[in-house]
Design a protein around this motif. Structure first.
Motif, short mmCIF file in Angstrom:
data_model
loop_
_atom_site.label_atom_id
_atom_site.label_comp_id
_atom_site.label_asym_id
_atom_site.label_seq_id
_atom_site.Cartn_x
_atom_site.Cartn_y
_atom_site.Cartn_z
N GLY A 166 0.84 -1.18 0.00
CA GLY A 166 0.00 0.00 0.00
C GLY A 166 0.87 1.23 0.00
N GLY A 167 0.23 2.40 -0.05
CA GLY A 167 1.01 3.63 -0.12
C GLY A 167 1.27 4.01 -1.57
N LEU A 168 2.35 4.80 -1.79
CA LEU A 168 2.60 5.31 -3.12
C LEU A 168 4.06 5.72 -3.26
CD1 LEU A 168 2.78 8.68 -2.76
CD2 LEU A 168 0.35 8.33 -2.35
N ILE A 169 4.44 6.01 -4.50
CA ILE A 169 5.76 6.57 -4.82
C ILE A 169 5.54 7.82 -5.66
CG2 ILE A 169 7.94 6.20 -6.06
CD1 ILE A 169 7.61 3.21 -5.47
N LEU A 170 6.21 8.90 -5.29
CA LEU A 170 6.17 10.12 -6.10
C LEU A 170 7.41 10.17 -6.98
CD1 LEU A 170 4.99 12.95 -3.66
CD2 LEU A 170 3.65 11.75 -5.38
N ARG A 171 7.22 10.50 -8.26
CA ARG A 171 8.37 10.57 -9.15
C ARG A 171 8.30 11.82 -10.02
NH1 ARG A 171 8.79 5.75 -13.14
NH2 ARG A 171 7.05 6.88 -14.11
N GLU A 172 9.44 12.50 -10.09
CA GLU A 172 9.58 13.62 -11.02
C GLU A 172 10.95 13.48 -11.69
OE1 GLU A 172 8.87 18.42 -11.38
OE2 GLU A 172 9.38 17.57 -9.43
N ASN A 173 10.94 13.31 -12.99
CA ASN A 173 12.16 12.98 -13.73
C ASN A 173 12.77 11.71 -13.15
OD1 ASN A 173 11.82 15.28 -15.38
ND2 ASN A 173 12.77 16.56 -13.81
N ARG A 174 13.99 11.78 -12.63
CA ARG A 174 14.62 10.59 -12.07
C ARG A 174 14.60 10.55 -10.54
NH1 ARG A 174 20.15 9.80 -15.70
NH2 ARG A 174 19.11 9.62 -17.73
N VAL A 175 13.93 11.51 -9.96
CA VAL A 175 13.87 11.60 -8.51
C VAL A 175 12.58 10.93 -8.01
CG1 VAL A 175 13.81 13.11 -6.50
CG2 VAL A 175 15.20 13.72 -8.49
N GLU A 176 12.74 10.00 -7.08
CA GLU A 176 11.58 9.31 -6.51
C GLU A 176 11.55 9.50 -4.99
OE1 GLU A 176 11.44 5.22 -7.57
OE2 GLU A 176 10.98 5.61 -9.69
N THR A 177 10.34 9.65 -4.47
CA THR A 177 10.12 9.69 -3.04
C THR A 177 9.24 8.51 -2.67
OG1 THR A 177 10.21 12.12 -3.05
CG2 THR A 177 9.24 11.05 -1.10
N ASN A 178 9.79 7.62 -1.86
CA ASN A 178 9.10 6.37 -1.53
C ASN A 178 8.21 6.57 -0.31
OD1 ASN A 178 8.39 3.73 -0.76
ND2 ASN A 178 10.23 2.90 -1.70
N CYS A 179 6.92 6.48 -0.53
CA CYS A 179 5.94 6.59 0.56
C CYS A 179 5.10 5.32 0.64
CB CYS A 179 5.03 7.80 0.34
SG CYS A 179 5.88 9.39 0.36
N THR A 180 5.70 4.19 0.27
CA THR A 180 4.98 2.93 0.44
C THR A 180 4.85 2.62 1.93
OG1 THR A 180 7.00 1.60 0.34
CG2 THR A 180 5.89 2.05 -1.75
N PHE A 181 3.83 1.88 2.29
CA PHE A 181 3.64 1.54 3.69
C PHE A 181 4.84 0.75 4.22
CE2 PHE A 181 -1.28 1.53 3.29
CZ PHE A 181 -1.26 2.91 3.23
N GLU A 182 5.37 -0.14 3.36
CA GLU A 182 6.52 -0.94 3.79
C GLU A 182 7.69 -0.05 4.20
OE1 GLU A 182 4.64 -1.34 1.09
OE2 GLU A 182 4.84 -3.37 0.22
N THR A 183 7.98 0.94 3.37
CA THR A 183 9.11 1.83 3.64
C THR A 183 8.83 2.72 4.86
OG1 THR A 183 9.79 1.86 1.33
CG2 THR A 183 10.54 3.68 2.70
#
Length: 202
Positions: A166-183
């Motif tokens: 669950g949760g999500l990942i934000l991505r802009e170009n090659r930059v990702e922000t991991n907001c998955t529940f696991e992380t």
């Protein structure tokens, strides 16, 4: 606790056997010395008995220390297992939220984690199909309402999906922000483990 009692009983039995063996040996030696050297028997008998008793007591003390150590290990393992189950329960609770609450949670995650307001939102395949558009729309509403970015909320739904609970990942170009529940749970685990343990065992 049955496991701890079993270990303690086993140690007590072993210690008693050691005491019995040492005492029997001491008494046998004392009898031989008494027969051969009656005048010297009393002194040697006392010395041997004292030595045997001291040796048995030391052995029992050491075995008891081992039992206490094993008991502490078992208790620690049980506490760690309970803490792990608490985090697993938290994950299940987050994943099984009612749809409206789940959408609101993911939208809030996206809005808080967004730096520019223009990132793509990557979801699991299931979440993308069921809630993708709603999450994006709600997150953009939050960004525009807060007015914390130089541009209005322009988050978009990525065509890509990723395997995640669950949760999500934000991505802009090659930059990702991991907001998955696991992380998120992994990051918070060390910080929260002590608090969870205190809540469980105090």
């Amino acid at each position: 606790m049955n496991g701890i009692n079993t270990i303690t009983d086993r140690i007590d039995q072993d210690a008693q056997q050691e005491i019995n063996a040492l005492t029997a040996k001491a008494q046998s030696e004392a009898a031989e010395i008494t027969a051969r050297y009656k005048a010297q028997a009393e002194r040697e008998t006392q010395a041997i008995l004292q030595k045997g008793t001291a040796g048995a007591a030391l052995r029992q003390e050491r075995l008891a220390s081992v039992a206490q150590l094993e008991a502490r290990k078992m208790v620690l393992a049980a506490k760690q297992e309970m803490v792990e189950k608490a985090f697993e329960r938290a994950m299940k609770n987050m994943v099984s939220l009612p749809d409206a609450d789940y959408i609101a949670l993911l939208a809030k995650l996206a809005a808080v984690a967004s730096d520019t307001g223009r990132e793509q939102i990557i979801l699991s395949q299931k979440d993308r199909t069921r809630f993708g558009k709603q999450i994006v729309a709600r997150a953009n509403e939050l960004l525009e309402k807060e007015g914390s970015h130089a541009h209005p909320g322009k988050l978009t739904l990525s065509e890509e999906s990723r395997p995640m609970m669950g949760g999500l990942i934000l991505r802009e170009n090659r930059v990702e922000t991991n907001c998955t529940f696991e992380t998120l749970i992994h990051v918070q685990r060390d910080e929260l483990a002590a608090s969870v343990a205190k809540a469980l065992f105090d």
